[in-house]
Design a protein around this motif. Structure first.
Motif: not given
Length: 103
Positions: A19-23, A25-26, A36, A38, A40
């Motif tokens: 789980e990330s705030e950066q696309s 990282d998908l 993955s 995202w 946002r």
């Protein structure tokens, strides 16, 4: 099992997920991850477009085959906003493009 990535505190990893705030990282879906996520925030313009659509009371249902090249126009047509630079249509087209790049 939950673990924070020490190099990037906005990334949370689970055994088979990230789980990330950066696309960007998908793409970790190809590194032994089943999913993955995202996280946002939607832009103010997209939020306003959604608010207007919800207040209209109109229901939107669609199944369409689109490409990154025609997604924005197809969504504009569905939403009834012609060729305007509709923020929601642009956002959905970006998601379509990202999905096509990943898969």
């Amino acid at each position: 099992m939950l673990a924070n990535n020490l190099n990037s505190p906005e990334i949370v990893t689970y055994h088979h997920a990230i789980e990330s705030e950066q696309s960007s990282d998908l793409a970790t879906i190809y590194q032994e991850k089943n999913i993955s996520i995202w996280r946002r925030d939607l832009s103010i313009a997209v939020q306003r477009n959604l608010e207007v659509l919800m207040k209209s009371g109109r229901e939107y249902r669609a199944a369409m085959t689109v490409s990154p090249q025609n997604a924005e126009a197809a969504i504009n047509e569905l939403l009834g906003c012609g060729n305007q630079n509709h923020a929601l249509s642009k956002d959905i087209a970006e998601l379509v493009d990202m999905f096509c790049v990943l898969f």
